[in-house]
Design a protein around this motif. Sequence first.
Motif, PDB file in Angstrom:
ATOM      1  N   ARG A   1      -3.309   3.846  -2.587  1.00 58.13           N
ATOM      2  CA  ARG A   1      -3.274   2.897  -3.700  1.00 58.13           C
ATOM      3  C   ARG A   1      -2.843   1.526  -3.180  1.00 58.13           C
ATOM      4  O   ARG A   1      -1.889   1.418  -2.399  1.00 58.13           O
ATOM      5  CB  ARG A   1      -2.268   3.331  -4.772  1.00 58.13           C
ATOM      6  CG  ARG A   1      -2.517   4.704  -5.368  1.00 58.13           C
ATOM      7  CD  ARG A   1      -3.489   4.652  -6.509  1.00 58.13           C
ATOM      8  NE  ARG A   1      -3.503   5.909  -7.256  1.00 58.13           N
ATOM      9  CZ  ARG A   1      -4.321   6.180  -8.245  1.00 58.13           C
ATOM     10  NH1 ARG A   1      -5.200   5.271  -8.631  1.00 58.13           N
ATOM     11  NH2 ARG A   1      -4.272   7.351  -8.858  1.00 58.13           N
ATOM     12  N   ARG A   2      -3.542   0.502  -3.637  1.00 59.40           N
ATOM     13  CA  ARG A   2      -3.148  -0.889  -3.400  1.00 59.40           C
ATOM     14  C   ARG A   2      -3.128  -1.611  -4.738  1.00 59.40           C
ATOM     15  O   ARG A   2      -4.163  -1.671  -5.407  1.00 59.40           O
ATOM     16  CB  ARG A   2      -4.136  -1.606  -2.476  1.00 59.40           C
ATOM     17  CG  ARG A   2      -3.947  -1.321  -1.010  1.00 59.40           C
ATOM     18  CD  ARG A   2      -4.866  -2.237  -0.200  1.00 59.40           C
ATOM     19  NE  ARG A   2      -4.725  -2.007   1.242  1.00 59.40           N
ATOM     20  CZ  ARG A   2      -5.374  -2.709   2.168  1.00 59.40           C
ATOM     21  NH1 ARG A   2      -6.199  -3.685   1.782  1.00 59.40           N
ATOM     22  NH2 ARG A   2      -5.214  -2.455   3.440  1.00 59.40           N
TER      23      ARG A   2
ATOM     24  N   GLU B   1       0.844  -1.198   0.000  1.00 57.84           N
ATOM     25  CA  GLU B   1       0.000   0.000   0.000  1.00 57.84           C
ATOM     26  C   GLU B   1       0.877   1.244   0.000  1.00 57.84           C
ATOM     27  O   GLU B   1       1.944   1.276   0.627  1.00 57.84           O
ATOM     28  CB  GLU B   1      -0.919  -0.003   1.226  1.00 57.84           C
ATOM     29  CG  GLU B   1      -1.862   1.186   1.297  1.00 57.84           C
ATOM     30  CD  GLU B   1      -2.749   1.122   2.533  1.00 57.84           C
ATOM     31  OE1 GLU B   1      -3.783   0.433   2.466  1.00 57.84           O
ATOM     32  OE2 GLU B   1      -2.386   1.747   3.556  1.00 57.84           O
TER      33      GLU B   1
ATOM     34  N   ARG C   1     -13.687   5.834  -5.127  1.00 59.75           N
ATOM     35  CA  ARG C   1     -12.919   4.583  -5.104  1.00 59.75           C
ATOM     36  C   ARG C   1     -12.648   4.064  -6.508  1.00 59.75           C
ATOM     37  O   ARG C   1     -12.179   2.946  -6.673  1.00 59.75           O
ATOM     38  CB  ARG C   1     -13.674   3.515  -4.298  1.00 59.75           C
ATOM     39  CG  ARG C   1     -13.736   3.804  -2.805  1.00 59.75           C
ATOM     40  CD  ARG C   1     -14.411   2.677  -2.063  1.00 59.75           C
ATOM     41  NE  ARG C   1     -14.416   2.897  -0.633  1.00 59.75           N
ATOM     42  CZ  ARG C   1     -13.434   2.543   0.205  1.00 59.75           C
ATOM     43  NH1 ARG C   1     -12.379   1.931  -0.305  1.00 59.75           N
ATOM     44  NH2 ARG C   1     -13.501   2.786   1.487  1.00 59.75           N
TER      45      ARG C   1
ATOM     46  N   GLN D   1      -6.963  -1.615  -5.558  1.00 58.12           N
ATOM     47  CA  GLN D   1      -7.890  -0.689  -4.893  1.00 58.12           C
ATOM     48  C   GLN D   1      -7.282   0.714  -4.889  1.00 58.12           C
ATOM     49  O   GLN D   1      -6.056   0.879  -4.818  1.00 58.12           O
ATOM     50  CB  GLN D   1      -8.190  -1.130  -3.455  1.00 58.12           C
ATOM     51  CG  GLN D   1      -8.812  -2.518  -3.357  1.00 58.12           C
ATOM     52  CD  GLN D   1      -9.053  -2.915  -1.909  1.00 58.12           C
ATOM     53  OE1 GLN D   1      -9.080  -2.064  -1.011  1.00 58.12           O
ATOM     54  NE2 GLN D   1      -9.224  -4.215  -1.683  1.00 58.12           N
ATOM     55  N   SER D   2      -8.161   1.705  -4.963  1.00 54.75           N
ATOM     56  CA  SER D   2      -7.748   3.108  -4.885  1.00 54.75           C
ATOM     57  C   SER D   2      -8.771   3.861  -4.057  1.00 54.75           C
ATOM     58  O   SER D   2      -9.966   3.535  -4.088  1.00 54.75           O
ATOM     59  CB  SER D   2      -7.641   3.742  -6.280  1.00 54.75           C
ATOM     60  OG  SER D   2      -6.654   3.113  -7.048  1.00 54.75           O
TER      61      SER D   2
ATOM     62  N   HIS E   1     -10.678   3.898  -9.990  1.00 45.93           N
ATOM     63  CA  HIS E   1      -9.353   4.216 -10.532  1.00 45.93           C
ATOM     64  C   HIS E   1      -9.462   5.316 -11.588  1.00 45.93           C
ATOM     65  O   HIS E   1      -8.652   6.258 -11.617  1.00 45.93           O
ATOM     66  CB  HIS E   1      -8.728   2.960 -11.163  1.00 45.93           C
ATOM     67  CG  HIS E   1      -8.555   1.826 -10.204  1.00 45.93           C
ATOM     68  ND1 HIS E   1      -7.672   1.871  -9.149  1.00 45.93           N
ATOM     69  CD2 HIS E   1      -9.153   0.616 -10.137  1.00 45.93           C
ATOM     70  CE1 HIS E   1      -7.732   0.723  -8.482  1.00 45.93           C
ATOM     71  NE2 HIS E   1      -8.636  -0.050  -9.069  1.00 45.93           N
TER      72      HIS E   1
ATOM     73  N   GLU F   1      -6.223 -10.512  -4.613  1.00 46.65           N
ATOM     74  CA  GLU F   1      -6.964  -9.329  -4.171  1.00 46.65           C
ATOM     75  C   GLU F   1      -6.885  -8.289  -5.285  1.00 46.65           C
ATOM     76  O   GLU F   1      -5.813  -7.984  -5.801  1.00 46.65           O
ATOM     77  CB  GLU F   1      -6.348  -8.777  -2.885  1.00 46.65           C
ATOM     78  CG  GLU F   1      -7.192  -7.715  -2.214  1.00 46.65           C
ATOM     79  CD  GLU F   1      -8.263  -8.321  -1.329  1.00 46.65           C
ATOM     80  OE1 GLU F   1      -9.221  -7.620  -1.003  1.00 46.65           O
ATOM     81  OE2 GLU F   1      -8.144  -9.509  -0.979  1.00 46.65           O
ATOM     82  N   LYS F   2      -8.033  -7.758  -5.705  1.00 48.10           N
ATOM     83  CA  LYS F   2      -8.059  -6.772  -6.780  1.00 48.10           C
ATOM     84  C   LYS F   2      -7.395  -5.467  -6.347  1.00 48.10           C
ATOM     85  O   LYS F   2      -7.325  -5.147  -5.160  1.00 48.10           O
ATOM     86  CB  LYS F   2      -9.504  -6.489  -7.225  1.00 48.10           C
ATOM     87  CG  LYS F   2     -10.186  -7.671  -7.878  1.00 48.10           C
ATOM     88  CD  LYS F   2     -11.578  -7.268  -8.346  1.00 48.10           C
ATOM     89  CE  LYS F   2     -12.259  -8.439  -9.040  1.00 48.10           C
ATOM     90  NZ  LYS F   2     -13.631  -8.068  -9.503  1.00 48.10           N
TER      91      LYS F   2
END
Length: 1007
Positions: free
Chosen positions: A100-101, A84, A138, A120-121, A140, A117-118
């Motif tokens: 951001r992940r 992250e 959330r 993520q933002s 992108h 795991e998708k």
Amino acid sequence: MRLHRLTITAFGPFADTQEVDFDTLRAAGIFLLHGATGAGKTSVLDAVCYALYDAVPGARQLKGGAAKDASLRSDHAPAGTYTEVQLELTLGERRLEITRRPAQTRPKKRGTGVTTEKAQSLLREYDTPGTGWRALSRSHQEIGEEIGQLLGMSREQFCQVVLLPQGDFARFLRADAEARGKLLGRLFDTRRFAAVEDRLAELRRGAEQQVRAGDERLLGVAQRIAQAAGAGGEQPLPAQHPGDPGLAPAVLAWAAVARSTAYEHADIAESALAGAESGQAAARRLLDSTRELARLQQRFADGQRRAEALEARRPQYEAARARLERARKADRVAPALTLREDAERAHRTAATALDRARARLPAELTDTGADHLSALERKMIEELGRVDAARGAERRSAEIGRERAELDRQARADEELLADAAGWLADWDATRRGHQERIETAQEAATRAEQLAGQIEPARGQLAAARSRDALEARAATSRGLLNSARERANEAKETWLDLRERRLRGIAAELAAGLVPGEPCAVCGSADHPAPARPGAGQVDQAAEDAASAASRSAEEAVAAAEREHASVREEYAAARSTAGGSTVAELAALTERLSREHAEAHRLAAGTHAAREALDRAEREREDRLTAQQSAENRVAARTSRREALDREQTALESELVRARGDAGSVAANADRLADRARRLAEAADAVRDFDTTAQRLKDGDDRLADAAFRAGFDTPREAAAAMLPEVEQRGLTHRMDDWQAEAATVADRLAESDARDAAERPPARLDAALVSYETAESALRAASSALDGARARSAQLTGLSRQAEEEVRRLGPLRTEYERVARLAALTAGTSTDNDRKMRLESYVLAARLEQVAAAATARLLRMSSGRYTLVHSDARGGGGKRSGLGLHVVDSWTGSARDTATLSGGETFFVSLALALGLADVVTDEAGGARLDTLFIDEGFGSLDDQTLDEVLDVLDSLRERDRSVGIVSHVADLRRRIPTQLEVTKSRRGSTVSLRTGGTDG
């Protein structure tokens, strides 16, 4: 843009959570980001770029989603820690937080193994101290659009003006015009000018295609003119090709010549036609007069032949006339003859009918008269009336018989129904128990199916894990072999490097001696005399060989690390699969899974019959009720039929005595009635036949008398002679027509022989019709040939006239197209730099980029003068390159000490650094203004300070320190030791086996 705080977790070389306080660094103005090679200095900048743009700088960006995200995750991070990056910054007047992940794998929450795991933002905004952070998006895409609008620059521009890559600008200084154009084009987004070039080139191609298409059409018309001119064309077809400017005038001139020639040929053909028409008229007059003479001579000869034939037929004419007169006398006897023949036919018919009627009578009645036969008929009719009265009783007797048969049929049906019901009801208890057992079996199967369903999925998962375990075991062996091979190669590469390094150190004196210059001090001892410099020995190793071996060793170590990661990943997957599969083999698990699936399918099949079994029991119970009801109804009907049968027997006995009397000696009343009716009909027919015979005999006698009288009055001796002289009407009309024809022919022949012109023509010599016909056909053929030639000449002339007008129309349409093509072609060539009017061969995009480069050079010079103590000035040059290359993107450095300008590619290492640094800062200012003037409060400069001497380094730092006047902070990314002394505020990155860490130093204290 102002950075406040950066938090990094499991990113790059950082295994644990690391936090960078940019507010503290900004307060110092200039701060140093340093650390050992490979510690992760650049990864801090990558994290900033990744937070803003969901991607790292282009040089380190991998292609493909999974590979890219995998490259961001730290190899040192624990399996349960998420990768992250969180950045808090201010854009304009808005304070934002971006999290951001990337997509990453994690252990499953249930069971073993891992799941993906998708990515993520999260974007949040700080409203007020009372409200705090508020989530914005959330998505992108939405976050990327929001940050892009606030920053006003792309990722490439950000990496170029905020994360100043000094090495890139050094290459920029030494690059040619094409390479500079590519970089500037990305930064200043001059795609619209390149689009203008492409659009003009496209318009030029389109206009050229239209001109060529027009020329093709014009040549097509010219080809049709050549075909229409045919052999009469005296000029060859123009040899020009499509696109030739002289094609249109040549085609028009050639068409005019062909048209004039066709007009002359038409005039000649018209004169020839007039002569042929005169010859044909004279031949026609001769033919007409000859034909008239031959006609009259033939007419007179035909009259003579017809007169001779008419005289030969005169006897036939006289005989026909006599026969017709006798037939007309006999016609007066015809009515009487017809009446006598009708009476004779009627009498013969009556006699035949009488014989037939007497043959059907008894022998005693064959000679009986008509009145006696009628009396007997009336007696038979009276007897028939008495018999008909008994027919009602006979019909009722037949109905009673049918009703008794129906009662017998119903009795048999009820007996079968009662027997069937009794048999079915006797088995009712066994039937009910069978249905109940089916229901219980289906319910037990449903329970069994639920139990098996819970066992199948674990068995299938264990089977898949066993198969994966066996496959991973082979992969683990392979990866172990690859790891061992990589370690051996790494050891060999390291030993080679250490050996070369040791050999170089042994010969370092020779290497230093190679750089000695007579009269200049030695870098080691300081002496200007070099009496005995060392000489290189055999197998001397230079720095390039050592660097190559060092690079090969590092590459081999990286390969070992990659092989270790691959082997560890395979081992981890193998352990997870082995734990899930247990100790069973794939065959055992496959057999178990197949058995469970088969048993589950069978149990599910049996369970599916529960509803059907219940419905079958309900139907059986309903059928039992129906059969009981039907049994009771049948018993009631049996009792009712017994009473009805007794009543019918009594009625049948009463009717039988009456029927015996009515039947007589016949089999039935109807047979007796039919016999009586037949006798009465025969008697009536015989009485009528006797009366018809007597009447026709009298008519025949009267007809004989009238026929004899009529024949005598008509002049015949007997009626037979009169009948022989009679002729049918058709034959009489035929004789009349033949006589009329003979008389008409006689009158016609007399008139024709009396004609004077025919008689005079017969006295002349015979007419020569064949010679006159040949002469006329010759003249007619000549006329047709002349007419055809004139028609062809006129058609050719008209066609050439139409094609000439079509050619003129094509030329008129082609004129504006050619003008438009020439205009567009000049513009396209001018913007593409290929026109003779563009003496510098500069494209439109290059022209715009040259203006931007001139602004960059001016902005860079303001700092370059301070860095070089007023010595160097950076100027833009639009001079043409060598070899015909295009111009517009040249850069020169003007040296005020010599007053000469030289190419930036000739700068030394230290000069290249501060010139490229000045260029980078100038470019940052220009790009910022181009992007809308967005304020950039934080800059990073990556490497290059090691090439500067102390004085130049001080001047460069002074220039960077002057950026604080605009409230900017500058981060210098370098491992130069001297900078640690000069810059007190430092962000140090330290590497270890467990991952890198970040620590902050301010004024000599750790934070």
